[in-house]
Design a protein around this motif. Structure first.
Motif, mmCIF file in Angstrom:
data_model
loop_
_atom_site.group_PDB
_atom_site.id
_atom_site.type_symbol
_atom_site.label_atom_id
_atom_site.label_comp_id
_atom_site.label_asym_id
_atom_site.label_seq_id
_atom_site.Cartn_x
_atom_site.Cartn_y
_atom_site.Cartn_z
ATOM 1 N N TRP A 141 0.843 -1.183 -0.129
ATOM 2 C CA TRP A 141 0.037 0.080 0.121
ATOM 3 C C TRP A 141 1.015 1.209 0.110
ATOM 4 O O TRP A 141 1.801 1.351 0.642
ATOM 5 N N GLY B 148 -11.435 0.255 -8.814
ATOM 6 C CA GLY B 148 -9.949 0.006 -8.824
ATOM 7 C C GLY B 148 -9.156 1.341 -8.492
ATOM 8 O O GLY B 148 -7.859 1.326 -8.927
ATOM 9 N N LEU C 234 2.468 5.401 -7.225
ATOM 10 C CA LEU C 234 2.479 3.959 -7.716
ATOM 11 C C LEU C 234 3.896 3.772 -8.231
ATOM 12 O O LEU C 234 4.570 2.767 -8.097
ATOM 13 N N LEU D 103 -6.332 1.745 -11.152
ATOM 14 C CA LEU D 103 -4.803 1.353 -10.726
ATOM 15 C C LEU D 103 -4.718 -0.304 -10.728
ATOM 16 O O LEU D 103 -3.619 -0.929 -10.823
ATOM 17 N N ARG D 104 -6.029 -0.826 -10.352
ATOM 18 C CA ARG D 104 -5.784 -2.135 -10.701
ATOM 19 C C ARG D 104 -5.070 -2.923 -12.039
ATOM 20 O O ARG D 104 -4.379 -3.738 -12.070
ATOM 21 N N LYS E 2 -10.054 1.347 -2.624
ATOM 22 C CA LYS E 2 -10.878 1.689 -1.729
ATOM 23 C C LYS E 2 -10.438 0.231 -0.637
ATOM 24 O O LYS E 2 -10.175 0.131 0.518
ATOM 25 N N GLY F 156 -15.370 5.041 -8.456
ATOM 26 C CA GLY F 156 -13.853 4.923 -8.685
ATOM 27 C C GLY F 156 -13.498 3.285 -8.650
ATOM 28 O O GLY F 156 -12.915 2.951 -7.766
HETATM 29 N N1 LIG Z 1 -2.924 3.094 -2.469
HETATM 30 C C1 LIG Z 1 -2.374 2.117 -3.116
HETATM 31 N N2 LIG Z 1 -1.212 1.468 -2.953
HETATM 32 C C2 LIG Z 1 -0.792 0.378 -3.615
HETATM 33 N N3 LIG Z 1 -1.547 -0.263 -4.535
HETATM 34 C C3 LIG Z 1 -2.893 0.191 -4.610
HETATM 35 C C4 LIG Z 1 -3.194 1.509 -4.298
HETATM 36 N N4 LIG Z 1 -4.565 1.782 -4.520
HETATM 37 C C5 LIG Z 1 -4.865 0.704 -5.594
HETATM 38 N N5 LIG Z 1 -3.695 0.030 -5.585
HETATM 39 C C6 LIG Z 1 -3.734 -0.997 -6.784
HETATM 40 O O1 LIG Z 1 -4.898 -1.345 -7.467
HETATM 41 C C7 LIG Z 1 -5.516 -2.637 -6.987
HETATM 42 C C8 LIG Z 1 -6.905 -2.434 -6.695
HETATM 43 O O2 LIG Z 1 -7.245 -1.526 -5.680
HETATM 44 P P1 LIG Z 1 -8.528 -1.918 -4.820
HETATM 45 O O3 LIG Z 1 -8.442 -1.470 -3.318
HETATM 46 O O4 LIG Z 1 -8.983 -3.411 -5.025
HETATM 47 O O5 LIG Z 1 -9.804 -1.209 -5.790
HETATM 48 P P2 LIG Z 1 -11.115 -0.739 -5.289
HETATM 49 O O6 LIG Z 1 -11.460 -1.197 -4.040
HETATM 50 O O7 LIG Z 1 -11.458 0.757 -5.315
HETATM 51 O O8 LIG Z 1 -11.954 -1.322 -6.573
HETATM 52 C C9 LIG Z 1 -4.685 -3.001 -5.700
HETATM 53 O O9 LIG Z 1 -4.913 -4.473 -5.549
HETATM 54 C C10 LIG Z 1 -3.457 -2.510 -6.042
HETATM 55 O O10 LIG Z 1 -2.696 -3.453 -6.838
#
Ligand SMILES: Nc1ncnc2c1ncn2[C@@H]1O[C@H](COP(=O)(O)OP(=O)(O)O)[C@@H](O)[C@H]1O
Ligand SMILES: [Mg+2]
Length: 317
Positions: A86, A116, A255, A280-281, A119, A114
């Motif tokens: 993180w 990916g 990132l 970001l995923r 959250k 949002g």
């Molecule tokens: N703050 C962060 N630090 C590191 N990786 C992140 C971060 N935010 C997103 N990611 C990457 O993006 C992916 C998706 O994030 P996720 O928390 O599952 O998104 P959401 O729940 O908003 O759909 C994570 O598994 C990670 O690889």
């Protein structure tokens, strides 16, 4: 003839040993091995104890195939860089702000939109760093108050399923009151209205902080699209609201710094990738795949690695 039998026997023995070694290393039970290798559990157990009188060669072939697959998987995993853990991206900081508020004030926060953008991983990070924080993840199976409460009971570590929703609620309230804790409900868009109300009651009864996280539709569900009055009560209770959109340039830069990517052209490409629906995923997937292409001379991922990985994943800009 005997020599052949001996050799087969020896092969079976050494295979048994190799399989046992892998099971120990991976902490696998025989049940799990049976599932992973596709061998019937009884047959596998008889084979292990040397009492199997059926087609031992077929068992040996299936187990050799399983061993090969494990080795291949390990090699890939060694070569593929783990994604950095993180990071405090601007979006993650915004989400943390909402969680902290709900936690400290014992109030309700809503974080939505949002896909990916971080959250879930920010909720997990917050949980790892604070006592009495629980994350309950909802799913389409949450079609009743009982189902929602059960999921929460599981998330807060209540071991036994209760015979009724009322008893589950009582047990949850007893566990959560006076903890000064925070309940994070992820994928909250799956909550039916009755489930949302049930969770709000738990919040009311315990003074617990509550953070509802999910996609855009959670917002219209809580506001009731402005039509249904009984939603207004819940909506008016939300003390902190964060609406998320696409990842920002700052998110991507943060990132990328963790991946040691500072070159302008690569950064622009990554920004474009992060604007796609995977956010970001999707970007992290591309970078992990790109890391497989690194040679010993490469210091970090280059534009070409990133572009190739993106194309391999079916992406097009
Ligand atoms: N703050 C962060 N630090 C590191 N990786 C992140 C971060 N935010 C997103 N990611 C990457 O993006 C992916 C998706 O994030 P996720 O928390 O599952 O998104 P959401 O729940 O908003 O759909 C994570 O598994 C990670 O690889
Ligand atoms: Mg999520």
């Amino acid at each position: 003839m005997e020599a052949t039998n001996d050799r087969v026997q020896l092969d079976q023995d050494s295979l048994k040993e190799a399989v046992r070694k892998e099971m120990n290393r991976l902490g696998l039970s025989q049940t799990r091995l049976a599932k992973e290798s596709g061998i019937n559990q009884t047959r596998l157990s008889l084979w292990f104890s040397g009492k199997y009188s059926g087609d031992t060669e077929a068992v040996a072939t299936a187990l050799s195939r399983w061993l090969n697959a494990i080795q291949e998987r390990d090699q890939e995993a060694n070569r593929m860089s783990a994604a950095p853990s993180w990071r405090p991206t601007p979006t993650a900081n915004g989400i943390t702000g909402a969680l902290r508020y709900a936690h400290r004030a014992g109030d309700i926060a809503l974080v939505y939109g949002g896909a990916g953008v971080g959250k879930t991983c920010t909720a997990r990070h917050y949980q790892e760093n604070h006592p009495n924080v629980w994350v309950a993840t909802m799913s389409p199976a949450m079609n009743s108050v009982a189902a929602c409460l059960e999921r929460i009971a599981l998330a807060i570590g209540l071991p036994e399923a209760q015979p009724s929703a009322v008893k589950t609620e009582n047990a949850i309230v007893a566990r959560l009151e006076n903890t000064g804790g925070l309940l994070i409900v992820d994928e909250a868009q799956h909550l039916p209205v009755c489930g949302l109300e049930a969770i709000r009651s738990v919040h009311d009864a315990t003074g617990l902080g509550l953070a509802l996280m999910g996609n855009e539709s959670i917002y219209s569900r809580i506001t009731g699209g402005g039509r249904q009055a009984h939603f207004a009560q819940l909506f008016s209770r939300v003390g902190y609201r964060v609406r998320l959109g696409n990842p920002s340039a700052g998110d991507v830069e943060t990132l990328l710094a963790a991946w040691n990517i500072f070159e302008g052209k690569s950064q622009s490409l990554c920004m474009e990738i992060a604007k796609q629906s995977g956010a970001l995923r999707g970007l992290t997937k591309v970078l992990r795949l790109g890391s497989l292409m690194l040679t010993e001379d490469d210091k970090c991922l280059t534009y070409d690695h990133i572009q190739t990985a993106w194309a391999d994943l079916g992406g097009a800009l």
